[in-house]
Design an enzyme around this catalytic site. Sequence first.
Site, PDB file in Angstrom:
ATOM      1  CE  LYS A  88      -4.191  -1.893   0.267  1.00 13.92           C
ATOM      2  NZ  LYS A  88      -4.208  -3.046   1.123  1.00 13.92           N
ATOM      3  CD  GLU A 105     -10.223   3.803   0.391  1.00 16.35           C
ATOM      4  OE1 GLU A 105     -10.276   5.020   0.169  1.00 16.35           O
ATOM      5  OE2 GLU A 105      -9.320   3.069  -0.075  1.00 16.35           O
ATOM      6  CB  SER A 133       0.107  -8.182  -0.994  1.00 20.21           C
ATOM      7  OG  SER A 133      -0.699  -9.059  -0.236  1.00 20.21           O
TER       8      SER A 133
HETATM    9  C1  LIG Z   1      -5.104  -4.153   1.147  1.00 18.49           C
HETATM   10  C2  LIG Z   1      -4.374  -5.407   1.009  1.00 18.49           C
HETATM   11  C3  LIG Z   1      -4.688  -6.334  -0.015  1.00 18.49           C
HETATM   12  C4  LIG Z   1      -5.864  -6.159  -0.956  1.00 18.49           C
HETATM   13  O1  LIG Z   1      -5.835  -5.006  -1.721  1.00 18.49           O
HETATM   14  P1  LIG Z   1      -5.483  -5.033  -3.264  1.00 18.49           P
HETATM   15  O2  LIG Z   1      -5.794  -3.659  -3.707  1.00 18.49           O
HETATM   16  O3  LIG Z   1      -6.308  -6.077  -3.910  1.00 18.49           O
HETATM   17  O4  LIG Z   1      -4.035  -5.342  -3.363  1.00 18.49           O
HETATM   18  C5  LIG Z   1      -3.915  -7.454  -0.154  1.00 18.49           C
HETATM   19  N1  LIG Z   1      -2.882  -7.694   0.683  1.00 18.49           N
HETATM   20  C6  LIG Z   1      -2.562  -6.853   1.686  1.00 18.49           C
HETATM   21  C7  LIG Z   1      -1.432  -7.199   2.584  1.00 18.49           C
HETATM   22  C8  LIG Z   1      -3.291  -5.695   1.876  1.00 18.49           C
HETATM   23  O5  LIG Z   1      -2.963  -4.868   2.882  1.00 18.49           O
END
Ligand SMILES: *Cc1c(COP(=O)(O)O)cnc(C)c1O
Length: 402
Positions: free
Chosen positions: A97, A119, A386
């Site tokens: 993010k 948000e 992620s």
């Molecule tokens: C917010 C988040 C997601 C999902 O959001 P995307 O916009 O689909 O990437 C996935 N993994 C983590 C660790 C997140 O914080």
Amino acid sequence: MASVIVPAVPSESRPGRFGVYGGRYVPETLVAALDELEREYNLAKADPAFQAELADLLHNYAGRPTPLTFCNRLTEQLGGAKIYLKREDLLHTGAHKINNALGQGLLAKRMGKKRIIAETGAGQHGVATATVCALLGMECVVYMGDVDMARQELNVLRMRLLGAEVRGVSSGSQTLKDAISEAMRDWVTNVRTTYYLLGSALGAHPYPTMVRDFQRVISIEMKEQILEKEGRLPSAVIACVGGGSNAIGAFYEFIPDRQVRLIGVEAGGRGTELGEHAVRFRGGTPGVLQGTYSYVLQDENGQIALTHSVSAGLDYASIGPEHAALHDSGRAEYVSCDDAAALDAVVRLARTEGILPALESAHAVAEALRIAPAMAAHDILVVNLSGRGDKDMGILAQELKL
Ligand SMILES: *Cc1c(COP(=O)(O)O)cnc(C)c1O
């Protein structure tokens, strides 16, 4: 912001369209603001000074480039494809993010906006935004559903410590969708002074394009790193899909490479009935939600369905419009993974590689665990990790009886 089932097929040629998807479905009061945002973003994108400042922050503040880690023990245990992880979990604040928050934060500064709203679902985008606001000296208000506030309490406390105001949202399902609605309401009221820093590849044009551009660095690095380590492209890139920002970031540079499979993993939740999951490509139908035309989990009257996932970040009734286009064209494949398999994947990765993934990311890991054994030893899977699992310790302690 109820869904409208759009009867006519919108034109493909307008900016902000991905095939028939995307576009801009907003109240009249936001049209001028979105036009201004698009104009300013295009100027910033073409400005070497803006790009240099962003690159500097990504490197010296956020910790890019992130490593591409080979999973030696996991690969050996599974006995098929080689598994690599793209380590977005190692970034400052713990998830991908921050890539987008830094980009949009710099854009807001350039536009002279002093107040930022956002948000958040899992709280990772809220934390990234609060962090960037502290760094750039801006006021920060984050909207978050009450259910999400309860299950991601650690992130609420982090945001407050960083100086942000967290506003709980008690309407609807009290999750991400309702937080986005509240943020949009705030933006409509305060549009002249306020920048809306949207956290995923969602919303009205130009957000899906802009957020994708800021996350694209993931696949740019991934491609370089895998070519350096293996001398060839991966067989598949796997990423979890909430709104779709980490997945589109991980896929984007590989889209022209037809031999690379692109696999998006949605949240299968705890069952296959509407309300039990967030699998937009199973049971979802094209419609408008929160400014964009994409697949939406809705009933026959266009009422948005409830969703469930053990991971707050994947718990959303719609999906970024570029994924809708990649799905329909067949260029990317979308599968789902249920809560139980995601939890198993957390344990497996923790105990085999010493890495605690976020519950969202664990959905992508689970798909790798599922398909790797039947693949050949020369196949390569790159999983986009992620985020890290620290924020999920409360849920993990409960679910896994730690
Ligand atoms: C917010 C988040 C997601 C999902 O959001 P995307 O916009 O689909 O990437 C996935 N993994 C983590 C660790 C997140 O914080």
